[in-house]
Design a protein around this motif. Sequence first.
Motif, short mmCIF file in Angstrom:
data_model
loop_
_atom_site.label_atom_id
_atom_site.label_comp_id
_atom_site.label_asym_id
_atom_site.label_seq_id
_atom_site.Cartn_x
_atom_site.Cartn_y
_atom_site.Cartn_z
N GLY A 159 1.28 -3.57 -9.12
CA GLY A 159 0.49 -4.39 -8.22
C GLY A 159 0.22 -3.75 -6.88
N ASN A 160 0.53 -2.48 -6.74
CA ASN A 160 0.33 -1.78 -5.47
C ASN A 160 -1.07 -1.18 -5.36
OD1 ASN A 160 3.14 -2.00 -4.56
ND2 ASN A 160 3.59 -0.58 -6.23
N ASP A 161 -1.58 -1.11 -4.14
CA ASP A 161 -2.72 -0.25 -3.86
C ASP A 161 -2.18 1.17 -3.71
OD1 ASP A 161 -4.61 -2.30 -3.81
OD2 ASP A 161 -4.24 -2.72 -1.69
N VAL A 162 -2.89 2.14 -4.29
CA VAL A 162 -2.37 3.51 -4.31
C VAL A 162 -3.42 4.50 -3.81
CG1 VAL A 162 -1.31 5.32 -5.71
CG2 VAL A 162 -0.92 2.92 -6.31
N ALA A 189 -0.23 11.65 -13.37
CA ALA A 189 -1.08 10.47 -13.60
C ALA A 189 -0.22 9.29 -14.07
CB ALA A 189 -2.16 10.79 -14.62
N GLY A 190 0.79 9.60 -14.89
CA GLY A 190 1.70 8.54 -15.32
C GLY A 190 2.50 7.96 -14.17
N ARG A 191 2.94 8.80 -13.24
CA ARG A 191 3.67 8.32 -12.07
C ARG A 191 2.77 7.45 -11.20
NH1 ARG A 191 8.61 11.39 -11.51
NH2 ARG A 191 9.06 9.98 -9.79
N ILE A 192 1.53 7.88 -11.05
CA ILE A 192 0.57 7.14 -10.22
C ILE A 192 0.30 5.76 -10.82
CG2 ILE A 192 -1.82 7.08 -9.42
CD1 ILE A 192 -1.69 10.18 -9.31
N THR A 193 0.03 5.74 -12.12
CA THR A 193 -0.30 4.46 -12.76
C THR A 193 0.90 3.54 -12.83
OG1 THR A 193 0.05 5.48 -14.95
CG2 THR A 193 -2.19 5.44 -14.09
N MET A 237 -7.26 7.62 -19.12
CA MET A 237 -6.17 6.68 -19.39
C MET A 237 -6.60 5.23 -19.20
SD MET A 237 -3.20 8.89 -17.45
CE MET A 237 -1.92 7.62 -17.56
N GLY A 238 -7.85 5.02 -18.79
CA GLY A 238 -8.38 3.66 -18.67
C GLY A 238 -8.29 3.06 -17.28
N TYR A 239 -8.07 3.88 -16.27
CA TYR A 239 -7.94 3.39 -14.90
C TYR A 239 -9.17 3.77 -14.06
CZ TYR A 239 -3.05 2.38 -15.88
OH TYR A 239 -1.89 1.88 -16.41
N LYS A 240 -9.50 2.92 -13.12
CA LYS A 240 -10.59 3.21 -12.19
C LYS A 240 -10.05 4.09 -11.07
CE LYS A 240 -13.10 -0.27 -10.85
NZ LYS A 240 -13.43 -1.62 -10.32
N ALA A 241 -10.66 5.25 -10.88
CA ALA A 241 -10.21 6.18 -9.85
C ALA A 241 -11.41 6.89 -9.26
CB ALA A 241 -9.23 7.19 -10.44
N LEU A 276 0.86 -1.18 0.00
CA LEU A 276 0.00 0.00 0.00
C LEU A 276 0.90 1.23 0.00
CD1 LEU A 276 -2.58 1.63 0.24
CD2 LEU A 276 -2.59 1.16 2.70
N VAL A 277 0.78 2.04 -1.04
CA VAL A 277 1.63 3.22 -1.20
C VAL A 277 0.76 4.47 -1.16
CG1 VAL A 277 3.28 4.43 -2.68
CG2 VAL A 277 3.27 1.92 -2.61
N VAL A 278 1.15 5.41 -0.30
CA VAL A 278 0.51 6.72 -0.26
C VAL A 278 1.44 7.71 -0.92
CG1 VAL A 278 -0.32 8.60 1.22
CG2 VAL A 278 -0.83 6.22 1.82
N GLN A 279 0.91 8.46 -1.87
CA GLN A 279 1.70 9.47 -2.57
C GLN A 279 1.06 10.84 -2.41
OE1 GLN A 279 1.81 8.08 -6.65
NE2 GLN A 279 3.58 6.75 -6.26
N LYS A 280 1.88 11.85 -2.25
CA LYS A 280 1.38 13.23 -2.18
C LYS A 280 2.08 14.05 -3.26
CE LYS A 280 1.85 17.71 -0.90
NZ LYS A 280 2.98 18.66 -1.10
#
Length: 399
Positions: free
Chosen positions: A32-35, A22-26, A87-91, A2-6
Amino acid sequence: MLVVQKYGGSSVANAERIFNVAGRITETYDKGNDVVVILSAQGDTTDDLIEKAAEINPDASRREMDMLLSTGEQQSVALMAMALSKMGYKAISLNAFQVGIETTPDYSVAKISKISDERIKKELAEKKIVLVTGFQGYNEYFDVTTLGRGGSDTSAVAIAAALKADLCEIYTDVDGVYTSDPRIVKDAQKMKEVSFDEMSELASLGAKVLHTRSVEVAQKFGVNLVVRSSLTKAEGTVVKEGKDIMETVLVRGVASDKDVAKVVVKDVANGTDKTFKIFSALGKASVSVDMISQYPTENGTYTVEFTINKDDTSVAVKALNEAGYSNVTAETGMAKVSIVGTGMATHPNVACDMFEALADANIEVDFIATSEIRISVLVAESDVNAALVALHDKFELGK
């Protein structure tokens, strides 16, 4: 994991940078991380909102300012959710109330008291990237509160602590923590690691990389904390317990803070409670005080001087006037310069070297304040850059 990013405001300042983040997040998500991502308001949005408020009412209440300023982060998380969806991601974007970030009642300087993990865990279980507004919470009256400028760092670390995240990454427009401001001191060096205590002092003394309270929360709850750049792939700076840092350096960094005002209260009646009454009034007004000096005058009264954040000047003067102090003035045009290092306490020559360097640079010192790991001085704002360079050179921090 589980990674938290700010990500800070400059990192999401426009559409191009939003898609970069968004590219860094994806990239993290695709491993395979939860973000969970905490965002600040875009670019200068907060400053622009403050200016808009001043056009309407320069004396607006802190409650209404919090209602206004909190909208900046809501824009950021909604726009990021749209980018990720494209970008095709669920957010999903969530504000502080939806997450359950409870704070103390204090408007504009609230502290986080509790965070619910239920909503975030529910969204993570559905494999969504969760985007949370930084800088804000809600109080017992269900009013929006803000955590102070830079408070998104604290939001991120507190959420990481509540979720027991494996890693908390603070992304900003610099690639780590430097020995001084690299824009002023050309040979400033990035530190691979820095202790919680040193980072807390550097942050409180003007280093803008991390919010002071975020470091305190990280230390208290053992959050794995790293400062990185959102614009490059460079390795960042790890913030950790000092006992785990092999290298001990007398002075680790030099910091400056220009957001300083000196308040002078004259004709203070003598008595054991003379300073208590002053600082009690300031405490009730939620004004934090830093450097303090008091001295007697020829007429038998005292003069009390102290420094505060420049943004709190009008609130402080008003609180003191209401407490019965009529001879109150506030001075700006000053800056605080500090040296920090856990090795300083046992080396008395550090103070001598500091003042020698400032004297050699013809820099006059006003206030002086010390702790086990830092020495701070108040100087004219016009001297602050020269002071940083002189001290950085004196302690050979760029070597």
